[in-house]
Design a protein around this motif. Structure first.
Motif, PDB file in Angstrom:
ATOM      1  N   GLY A  34       0.828  -1.225   0.000  1.00  0.00           N
ATOM      2  CA  GLY A  34       0.000   0.000   0.000  1.00  0.00           C
ATOM      3  C   GLY A  34       0.854   1.263   0.000  1.00  0.00           C
ATOM      4  N   ASP A  35       0.437   2.243   0.817  1.00  0.00           N
ATOM      5  CA  ASP A  35       1.086   3.565   0.860  1.00  0.00           C
ATOM      6  C   ASP A  35       2.550   3.515   1.271  1.00  0.00           C
ATOM      7  OD1 ASP A  35      -1.215   4.689   0.157  1.00  0.00           O
ATOM      8  OD2 ASP A  35      -1.736   5.494   2.145  1.00  0.00           O
ATOM      9  N   GLU A  36       2.960   2.397   1.881  1.00  0.00           N
ATOM     10  CA  GLU A  36       4.340   2.343   2.400  1.00  0.00           C
ATOM     11  C   GLU A  36       5.352   2.067   1.296  1.00  0.00           C
ATOM     12  OE1 GLU A  36       4.571  -0.161   5.889  1.00  0.00           O
ATOM     13  OE2 GLU A  36       3.914   1.693   6.905  1.00  0.00           O
ATOM     14  N   ALA A  37       4.866   1.673   0.104  1.00  0.00           N
ATOM     15  CA  ALA A  37       5.792   1.309  -0.972  1.00  0.00           C
ATOM     16  C   ALA A  37       5.776   2.355  -2.087  1.00  0.00           C
ATOM     17  CB  ALA A  37       5.408  -0.044  -1.550  1.00  0.00           C
ATOM     18  N   LYS A  38       6.906   2.482  -2.768  1.00  0.00           N
ATOM     19  CA  LYS A  38       7.007   3.359  -3.945  1.00  0.00           C
ATOM     20  C   LYS A  38       7.788   2.628  -5.026  1.00  0.00           C
ATOM     21  CE  LYS A  38       5.586   7.742  -3.497  1.00  0.00           C
ATOM     22  NZ  LYS A  38       4.643   8.231  -4.518  1.00  0.00           N
ATOM     23  N   LEU A  39       7.361   2.818  -6.279  1.00  0.00           N
ATOM     24  CA  LEU A  39       8.127   2.280  -7.409  1.00  0.00           C
ATOM     25  C   LEU A  39       9.342   3.168  -7.632  1.00  0.00           C
ATOM     26  CD1 LEU A  39       5.136   1.697  -9.847  1.00  0.00           C
ATOM     27  CD2 LEU A  39       6.364  -0.048  -8.522  1.00  0.00           C
ATOM     28  N   LEU A  40      10.443   2.544  -8.035  1.00  0.00           N
ATOM     29  CA  LEU A  40      11.662   3.294  -8.357  1.00  0.00           C
ATOM     30  C   LEU A  40      12.017   3.035  -9.815  1.00  0.00           C
ATOM     31  CD1 LEU A  40      14.171   4.937  -7.299  1.00  0.00           C
ATOM     32  CD2 LEU A  40      15.274   2.724  -6.965  1.00  0.00           C
ATOM     33  N   SER A  41      12.100   4.116 -10.605  1.00  0.00           N
ATOM     34  CA  SER A  41      12.573   3.982 -11.991  1.00  0.00           C
ATOM     35  C   SER A  41      13.959   4.605 -12.069  1.00  0.00           C
ATOM     36  CB  SER A  41      11.582   4.616 -12.966  1.00  0.00           C
ATOM     37  OG  SER A  41      10.435   3.791 -13.080  1.00  0.00           O
ATOM     38  N   GLY A  42      14.069   5.866 -12.551  1.00  0.00           N
ATOM     39  CA  GLY A  42      15.383   6.513 -12.605  1.00  0.00           C
ATOM     40  C   GLY A  42      15.793   7.130 -11.277  1.00  0.00           C
ATOM     41  N   GLY A  43      14.827   7.346 -10.401  1.00  0.00           N
ATOM     42  CA  GLY A  43      15.107   7.903  -9.070  1.00  0.00           C
ATOM     43  C   GLY A  43      15.385   9.400  -9.073  1.00  0.00           C
ATOM     44  N   HIS A  44      15.268  10.061 -10.236  1.00  0.00           N
ATOM     45  CA  HIS A  44      15.664  11.465 -10.284  1.00  0.00           C
ATOM     46  C   HIS A  44      14.583  12.435  -9.817  1.00  0.00           C
ATOM     47  CE1 HIS A  44      19.611  10.709 -11.504  1.00  0.00           C
ATOM     48  NE2 HIS A  44      19.843  11.938 -11.919  1.00  0.00           N
ATOM     49  N   SER A  45      13.427  11.941  -9.497  1.00  0.00           N
ATOM     50  CA  SER A  45      12.431  12.761  -8.806  1.00  0.00           C
ATOM     51  C   SER A  45      12.195  12.196  -7.406  1.00  0.00           C
ATOM     52  CB  SER A  45      11.113  12.795  -9.577  1.00  0.00           C
ATOM     53  OG  SER A  45      11.270  13.540 -10.759  1.00  0.00           O
ATOM     54  N   LEU A  46      12.121  10.858  -7.326  1.00  0.00           N
ATOM     55  CA  LEU A  46      11.800  10.242  -6.032  1.00  0.00           C
ATOM     56  C   LEU A  46      12.932  10.420  -5.021  1.00  0.00           C
ATOM     57  CD1 LEU A  46       9.907   8.604  -4.310  1.00  0.00           C
ATOM     58  CD2 LEU A  46      10.823   6.510  -5.331  1.00  0.00           C
ATOM     59  N   LEU A  47      14.183  10.167  -5.416  1.00  0.00           N
ATOM     60  CA  LEU A  47      15.271  10.237  -4.427  1.00  0.00           C
ATOM     61  C   LEU A  47      15.465  11.651  -3.868  1.00  0.00           C
ATOM     62  CD1 LEU A  47      17.876   7.647  -5.790  1.00  0.00           C
ATOM     63  CD2 LEU A  47      16.019   7.326  -4.169  1.00  0.00           C
TER      64      LEU A  47
END
Ligand SMILES: Cc1cc2nc3c(=O)[nH]c(=O)nc-3n(C[C@H](O)[C@H](O)[C@H](O)COP(=O)(O)OP(=O)(O)OC[C@H]3O[C@@H](n4cnc5c(N)ncnc54)[C@H](O)[C@@H]3O)c2cc1C
Length: 289
Positions: free
Chosen positions: A25-38
């Motif tokens: 659920g809300d505790e997980a996030k997908l990681l692609s290039g990481g250049h917005s998420l990280l």
């Protein structure tokens, strides 16, 4: 600038990734290039307990032609789009847009899927998606579905993806007939993000514009298609005075964003100006596809 502790998994298939996303659920996030998420995690604006890294899932990256569409995997990087000979030949608006994203490091890591799913209001590719009438494939626990670009961006960093859905592929048309394209943006000097960006695709039948798509980013909380301008130009000869007059309607009914980088009035002015210039540039570079 250090993220909160998190776990990291590298699923080997989309089904495995969807199961992990669904169960956490809300505790997980997908990681692609990481250049917005990280960067968001480092600023503690996002604190996922689990990162589901898509990088080892086969088949999510690459660009290929399927009939009259070009299929782009969600993990395809901005650099792959910028340098794709297939796209330059059959749909140059995407390389024209990708090459002005951030800097070379960002383009080497950042992905089209991450950019569209993140839905930053100043991201570049959404404008091109809207102009081209792109279709986006999502896969989730309920199965697969296709979304039109115009239905995908719902608001500030909000898309029509369901919480356990993964964006897997983007399809844009292979251009045919005499077409021209252009992407113009005023970049924010530090990051390169668009203060305003305008993407234009048009088709000419002799002197007449037989079809046109215009997408704008940076002006509002979500990118939008400028249908009122398109409608004034479709089926018409693109005389400079008509292009100027139609483009003056590009911000009609909008409530432009204003911030430390540009006032609302300046953004609106840029959107109208770049709409007119983008159309003129697309007419100039129109060629037979
Ligand atoms: C210094 C800097 C400058 C930049 N300049 C620009 C610029 O000029 N123009 C521009 O457009 N962008 C710019 N960006 C953003 C860049 O393009 C990012 O790569 C992009 O926004 C996110 O792609 P990503 O692959 O890095 O996604 P990630 O950071 O990995 O993910 C972003 C978000 O999308 C979700 N997500 C990722 N992949 C999927 C998927 N397949 N399905 C569903 N959800 C998914 C993640 O969970 C996360 O919430 C810049 C970034 C930086 C750091």
């Amino acid at each position: 600038m250090i993220p909160a502790p998190f776990d990291h998994i590298t699923p080997a298939s989309l089904d495995e990734a969807i199961r992990a996303l669904n169960s956490h659920g809300d505790e997980a996030k997908l990681l692609s290039g990481g250049h917005s998420l990280l960067p968001m995690m480092k600023l503690r604006l996002a604190n996922p307990k689990l990162l589901i890294d898509l990088s080892r899932i086969p088949g999510l990256s690459g660009i290929k032609q399927e009939g009259d569409k070009l299929a782009i995997g969600a993990l395809t990087t901005h650099y792959q789009i910028e340098s794709s000979e297939l796209l330059k030949e059959k749909c140059p608006l995407l390389p024209q847009t990708a090459r002005v994203i951030g800097d070379v490091q960002v383009r080497n890591r950042g992905t089209i899927g991450g950019s569209l799913a993140h839905a930053d209001p100043a991201a570049d590719l959404p404008a091109a998606m809207l102009a081209l009438g792109a279709e986006l494939a999502a896969k989730g626990p309920e199965g697969d579905r296709w979304l039109k670009a115009e239905d995908f961006f719902l608001g500030l960093m909000t898309t029509a993806l369901n919480p356990a859905e993964i964006l897997t592929e983007i399809r844009v048309p292979v251009l045919s007939g005499t077409c021209g394209t252009a992407y113009l943006k005023a970049p924010q000097q530090a990051s390169g993000f668009a203060i305003v960006g305008v993407a234009v695709w048009l088709k000419m039948d002799g002197q007449i514009c037989s079809d046109i798509g215009i997408g704008v980013t940076g002006l509002d909380a979500k990118p939008f298609r400028v249908r009122q301008v398109e409608e004034q130009l479709r089926g018409k000869k693109l005389a400079p005075s008509l292009v100027e007059e139609a483009s003056s309607q590009a911000t009609h009914g909008m409530d432009p964003l204003g911030d430390i980088h540009a006032s609302a009035e300046f953004r609106a002015h840029l959107a109208r100006l770049y709409t007119a210039r983008g159309i003129q540039e697309a007419v100039r570079n129109a060629r037979l596809y």
